[in-house]
Every structure is written in structure tokens, then in C-alpha cells.
Write a protein that holds these residues in place. Structure first.
Motif, PDB file in Angstrom:
ATOM      1  N   LEU A  70       0.868  -0.812  -0.238  1.00 17.60           N
ATOM      2  CA  LEU A  70      -0.075   0.462  -0.150  1.00 17.60           C
ATOM      3  C   LEU A  70       0.781   1.297  -0.162  1.00 17.60           C
ATOM      4  N   LEU A  71       1.663   1.770   0.715  1.00 21.14           N
ATOM      5  CA  LEU A  71       2.863   3.028   1.052  1.00 21.14           C
ATOM      6  C   LEU A  71       3.148   2.759  -0.561  1.00 21.14           C
ATOM      7  N   SER A  72       4.025   1.478  -0.800  1.00 21.52           N
ATOM      8  CA  SER A  72       5.219   1.872  -2.020  1.00 21.52           C
ATOM      9  C   SER A  72       4.111   2.004  -3.325  1.00 21.52           C
ATOM     10  N   SER A  73       2.201   2.056  -2.362  1.00 21.37           N
ATOM     11  CA  SER A  73       1.785   2.963  -4.696  1.00 21.37           C
ATOM     12  C   SER A  73       1.521   4.121  -4.388  1.00 21.37           C
ATOM     13  N   SER A  74       1.732   4.778  -3.477  1.00 27.90           N
ATOM     14  CA  SER A  74       2.487   6.256  -3.199  1.00 27.90           C
ATOM     15  C   SER A  74       2.997   6.822  -3.996  1.00 27.90           C
TER      16      SER A  74
END
Length: 199
Positions: A70-74
Motif C-alpha cells: 500500500l505504501l509503495s502505491s503512493s
């Protein structure tokens, strides 16, 4: 003589209104942040006050892999916006697809966690205070992930059809990316409160 006539036209600054979409999204994010704060405070207030089990220590494990996704998707949504700014539509589509995939992995991980908690550990929203506050807080976040994935999937659909381009669409993708960054930032708080401090 009028002073405006003396100043060359190239030096006169034109005041530009901020984007309505970005201002609107900023207002929405502030309102949603207030709602999340209420749910986080409720979770922290009731943690450890359940009269019966299971407790967070009994059933929760750290969702490291899905959190990284999820954080990589930022990062990927930021790269998609940058690609669209530069007119690289194919690259924009690629980064949007990566964002949707990473968000989808996170959502699937949340679903698998809930299935395990409900059917193997017997934790439902009605089991105890922990179950009520856990599903309310994490469920609220998951709902926002679903909304964000829907908007990103629409952007990806239009991008793949070659209908995403120009300053108007770039601004709209920026608005969607702001929402997605908010969803990711909220997850950091939820992760720390529920899975780190709450255990």
C-alpha cells in the motif's frame, strides 16, 4: 502618470485561483481526517477493556507485506502523475496499473485477515469491544481504499483508451493522487495504533 503604465506587461503578475478540484479534495481530506481521528481515539480508549477474548495479542499479526504494497502505491501514483505531466501516456498507464495492483493486493490481504479472524479466531464485530472498534476502524480505512481503487481504475481505463492527457486530465489525476496519498497516510496511523501500540 499612472504607475501601471510604467511597469512592463511582462513583469505584471497574474493572480491565478487555486484549482477547485485540489481545494475540494483538501477540504474532503480534512473532514475525513476528523472522522478517522474519532475512530482512532475510540479504538485507543477501548483497547484492553474487553471483558472477554480474543484480545489483540491473541489474534493480530503485523501485516508487513500488505502495508509495504500500500505504501509503495503512493510512489507509483506519484510517478503516474509525473508521467502524465510529461505527456508519457504509456508510462502513466503502467504506473497506474502498478498502483491498482498494489492497492488490490492490500485489499485482498485485508480480506484474508478478516476471514481468518472471523472463521478461525471467532472475532466478529459483536464479539467484544476490541472486535467492534477493530472492524470499525480498519473497515473504515478499507472502504476508503475501495473508493480510491475505483477512481484509479477509472483513470487507468481512460488512460489505456488514450483518453487521458492534457492539463485538465492531469489536474484530475493529481486530485485522485491526493486522495490516495491520504489513504496511505491514514494507514500508517492505523497500522501503528492497531498493530503496534494496540497489541
Amino acid at each position: 502618470m499612472n504607475e501601471a503604465a510604467i511597469i512592463p506587461q511582462s513583469e505584471i503578475e497574474v493572480w491565478k485561483l487555486p484549482s477547485r478540484g485540489i481545494v475540494g479534495m483538501a477540504c474532503l481530506i480534512l473532514a475525513e481526517a476528523a472522522i478517522f481521528i474519532i475512530f482512532v481515539v475510540a479504538y485507543l480508549f477501548y483497547v484492553g477493556k474487553s471483558l472477554s477474548g480474543p484480545t489483540p495479542q491473541d489474534v493480530l499479526s503485523l501485516p508487513i507485506f500488505t502495508s509495504i504494497c500500500l505504501l509503495s502505491s503512493s510512489i507509483t501514483v506519484h510517478l503516474a502523475v509525473n508521467a502524465l505531466h510529461k505527456g508519457a501516456r504509456s508510462l502513466c498507464s503502467l504506473w497506474l496499473a502498478a498502483t491498482v495492483l498494489l492497492g488490490g493486493i492490500f485489499l485482498a490481504g485485508t480480506g484474508m485477515e478478516w476471514y481468518h479472524l472471523i472463521y478461525h479466531d471467532g472475532l466478529t464485530i459483536r464479539t467484544n469491544l476490541f472486535g467492534t472498534t477493530f472492524y470499525s476502524l480498519v473497515g473504515l480505512h478499507a472502504t476508503h481504499v475501495i473508493i480510491g481503487l475505483f477512481m484509479l481504475s477509472l483513470a487507468l481505463f481512460f488512460s489505456l483508451r488514450g483518453q487521458l492527457g492534457g492539463s485538465k486530465h492531469t489536474e484530475r489525476l493529481e486530485v485522485i493522487s491526493l486522495y490516495w496519498h491520504f489513504v496511505d497516510a491514514v494507514w500508517i496511523v492505523v497500522f501503528l495504533v492497531v498493530y503496534v501500540f494496540g497489541r
